[in-house]
Design a protein around this motif. Structure first.
Motif, short mmCIF file in Angstrom:
data_model
loop_
_atom_site.label_atom_id
_atom_site.label_comp_id
_atom_site.label_asym_id
_atom_site.label_seq_id
_atom_site.Cartn_x
_atom_site.Cartn_y
_atom_site.Cartn_z
N LYS A 151 -25.77 21.05 36.15
CA LYS A 151 -26.46 20.97 37.43
C LYS A 151 -25.50 20.62 38.57
CE LYS A 151 -30.78 21.81 36.34
NZ LYS A 151 -31.58 22.87 37.01
N LEU A 152 -24.37 20.00 38.22
CA LEU A 152 -23.40 19.60 39.23
C LEU A 152 -22.31 20.64 39.45
CD1 LEU A 152 -23.16 15.81 38.43
CD2 LEU A 152 -23.49 16.74 40.71
N ALA A 153 -22.40 21.76 38.75
CA ALA A 153 -21.40 22.82 38.91
C ALA A 153 -21.39 23.31 40.36
CB ALA A 153 -21.70 23.98 37.97
N GLY A 154 -20.28 23.12 41.04
CA GLY A 154 -20.16 23.56 42.42
C GLY A 154 -20.90 22.69 43.42
N LYS A 155 -21.41 21.55 42.99
CA LYS A 155 -22.20 20.67 43.85
C LYS A 155 -21.52 19.31 43.99
CE LYS A 155 -25.54 23.71 44.10
NZ LYS A 155 -25.91 24.40 45.37
N THR A 156 -21.92 18.59 45.05
CA THR A 156 -21.45 17.21 45.24
C THR A 156 -22.39 16.23 44.58
OG1 THR A 156 -20.39 17.78 47.34
CG2 THR A 156 -20.91 15.44 46.96
N VAL A 157 -23.71 16.47 44.74
CA VAL A 157 -24.71 15.56 44.18
C VAL A 157 -25.85 16.35 43.55
CG1 VAL A 157 -24.18 13.79 45.92
CG2 VAL A 157 -26.08 15.38 46.32
N TYR A 158 -26.53 15.70 42.62
CA TYR A 158 -27.70 16.28 41.98
C TYR A 158 -28.69 15.16 41.70
CZ TYR A 158 -30.58 17.37 37.86
OH TYR A 158 -31.63 17.50 36.97
N GLY A 159 -29.97 15.41 41.91
CA GLY A 159 -30.95 14.40 41.57
C GLY A 159 -32.31 14.67 42.16
N ARG A 160 -33.14 13.68 42.03
CA ARG A 160 -34.49 13.75 42.58
C ARG A 160 -34.45 13.30 44.04
NH1 ARG A 160 -39.67 10.10 40.59
NH2 ARG A 160 -40.92 10.44 42.46
N ARG A 161 -34.93 14.14 44.91
CA ARG A 161 -34.83 13.89 46.34
C ARG A 161 -36.09 13.19 46.87
NH1 ARG A 161 -32.39 18.73 49.98
NH2 ARG A 161 -31.71 17.54 51.79
N ALA A 162 -35.89 12.24 47.77
CA ALA A 162 -37.01 11.55 48.42
C ALA A 162 -36.78 11.59 49.92
CB ALA A 162 -37.09 10.10 47.94
N TYR A 163 -37.86 11.76 50.67
CA TYR A 163 -37.79 11.81 52.13
C TYR A 163 -38.42 10.56 52.72
CZ TYR A 163 -36.46 16.73 51.96
OH TYR A 163 -35.80 17.91 51.73
N ASN A 211 -32.85 10.59 50.66
CA ASN A 211 -31.84 10.10 49.74
C ASN A 211 -32.18 10.60 48.35
OD1 ASN A 211 -34.10 8.05 49.70
ND2 ASN A 211 -32.82 7.22 48.05
N LEU A 212 -31.25 10.49 47.44
CA LEU A 212 -31.56 10.74 46.04
C LEU A 212 -32.13 9.46 45.46
CD1 LEU A 212 -28.55 12.84 44.69
CD2 LEU A 212 -30.75 13.63 45.59
N TRP A 213 -33.27 9.60 44.77
CA TRP A 213 -33.89 8.44 44.12
C TRP A 213 -32.87 7.79 43.19
CZ3 TRP A 213 -36.31 8.69 38.86
CH2 TRP A 213 -36.92 7.47 38.52
N ALA A 214 -32.74 6.48 43.30
CA ALA A 214 -31.71 5.77 42.55
C ALA A 214 -31.95 5.78 41.05
CB ALA A 214 -31.59 4.34 43.04
N GLY A 215 -33.15 6.19 40.62
CA GLY A 215 -33.45 6.27 39.19
C GLY A 215 -33.06 7.59 38.55
N TYR A 216 -32.56 8.53 39.38
CA TYR A 216 -32.13 9.83 38.84
C TYR A 216 -31.22 10.48 39.89
CZ TYR A 216 -32.37 14.19 36.17
OH TYR A 216 -32.06 15.31 35.40
N CYS A 217 -29.94 10.07 39.87
CA CYS A 217 -28.99 10.58 40.85
C CYS A 217 -27.60 10.69 40.22
CB CYS A 217 -28.95 9.67 42.08
SG CYS A 217 -28.58 7.93 41.74
N ALA A 272 -27.89 19.71 44.62
CA ALA A 272 -28.78 20.32 43.63
C ALA A 272 -29.99 19.40 43.48
CB ALA A 272 -28.08 20.48 42.29
N VAL A 273 -31.17 19.93 43.70
CA VAL A 273 -32.39 19.12 43.73
C VAL A 273 -33.20 19.31 42.46
CG1 VAL A 273 -34.51 18.60 44.99
CG2 VAL A 273 -32.45 19.28 46.24
N ALA A 274 -33.55 18.22 41.81
CA ALA A 274 -34.36 18.27 40.59
C ALA A 274 -35.83 18.51 40.94
CB ALA A 274 -34.22 16.97 39.81
#
Length: 308
Positions: A161-173, A190-196, A238-240
């Motif tokens: 999921k991080l291929a070619g990306k800086t961050v991956y995770g569950r996004r929260a607004y 931000n990316l939720w701290a429980g899945y980032c 990359a957004v989960a």
């Protein structure tokens, strides 16, 4: 009601928020200094073992979820080495969690004991401590953080999921499910701290901070909006996916989260007395534990602890 309105108004005052942030920085710096040598030792041990992709979970007072998480990781490893950093406030819980990790061969580190009433800040500062005292010294290819009650239950590969990306995770607004609301036009995230998860080389220059920022309407991890996330392009992220799936216990159908179809998130097991969670009775917590083991982990024979 009028008193509460006044208190809420004061709490949201920019000057008050700034003073609290400065105060919290001083408190955190004192905490970060304690035990930093143990973090560096663990980083050196991980380097010696050739670990380059590390996922850290923050344990907090519930040994059975660490038992389940380490078993799930053993059964369906998602491409990263799991490390347990223990932020528990109960000595008995720390001892049990340390034993579980030793039995399963999972690296373990106990954070310095402290008193922190704000649960999100406690979690956020524990993650920040782990980043600065472990990750920065390990210098892995990839690193990330996962909630202790978020279990891999299907084959999955986080590094892909991080291929070619800086961050991956569950996004929260901002503005999502928070008492203190940001302005409607604000779309901080931000990316939720429980899945980032992060590519270390891409974020090594940033002093990451996983504390909440309630004034932005965001929880744990939100301080990284200004530090990192606001600087990223959409192509860097990359957004989960997150979906609610039914879960039946004792004839009652409830719902729990699935992240990218592979991670089952219970939520709230560390805070059985916290309003809004339905884990307040011993019986219900026992059913949750049994449901997890019977449904995803091959039955109770693999358990090393039975607390709930």
């Amino acid at each position: 009601m009028a008193f509460k309105t006044i208190v809420d108004g004061i709490s949201r005052n920019p000057a008050v928020i700034w003073v609290k942030i400065v105060r919290n920085q001083f408190v955190y710096k004192a905490f970060e200094y304690r035990g930093r040598a143990s973090g560096r030792r663990l980083a050196k041990e991980l380097q010696g073992a050739g670990v380059s992709r590390v996922c850290i979970t923050i344990a907090f007072n519930v040994p059975w979820v660490i038992d389940a998480l380490t078993k799930a990781w053993e059964m369906r490893p998602p491409g990263m080495t799991l490390v347990v950093v223990d932020n528990s406030t109960k000595i008995a819980a720390r001892e049990a969690i340390a034993r579980i990790c030793e039995m399963r061969g999972v690296p373990y580190l106990a954070l310095p004991m402290r008193v922190e009433k704000h649960l999100s800040r406690s979690h956020g500062t524990a993650i920040t401590w782990a980043f600065h005292n472990i990750v920065r010294h390990l210098k892995p290819e990839l690193f990330g953080f996962i909630d202790h009650d978020c279990f891999p239950v299907a084959p999955f590969d986080i590094p892909s999921k991080l291929a070619g990306k800086t961050v991956y995770g569950r996004r929260a607004y901002g503005n999502e499910n928070h008492v203190y609301k940001a302005k409607p036009e604000d779309r901080h995230w931000n990316l939720w701290a429980g899945y980032c998860f992060y590519r270390f080389s891409a974020v090594a220059a940033y002093k990451l901070n996983f504390e909440p920022r309630i004034n932005l309407g965001l929880d744990t991890g939100a301080a990284n909006w200004a530090i990192l996330y606001s600087k990223l392009a959409e192509a860097d992220v990359a957004v989960a996916t997150v979906e609610q799936r039914p879960m039946t216990m004792a004839g009652v159908v409830g719902h729990h989260e699935f992240i990218d179809g592979a991670f089952f998130h219970l939520a709230g097991v560390s805070y059985p007395e916290r309003p809004g969670y339905h884990h307040r009775t011993v019986e219900h917590r026992e059913m949750l534990r049994d449901y997890v083991w019977n449904t995803y982990l091959g039955g109770p024979a693999g358990q090393t602890v039975s607390d709930f």
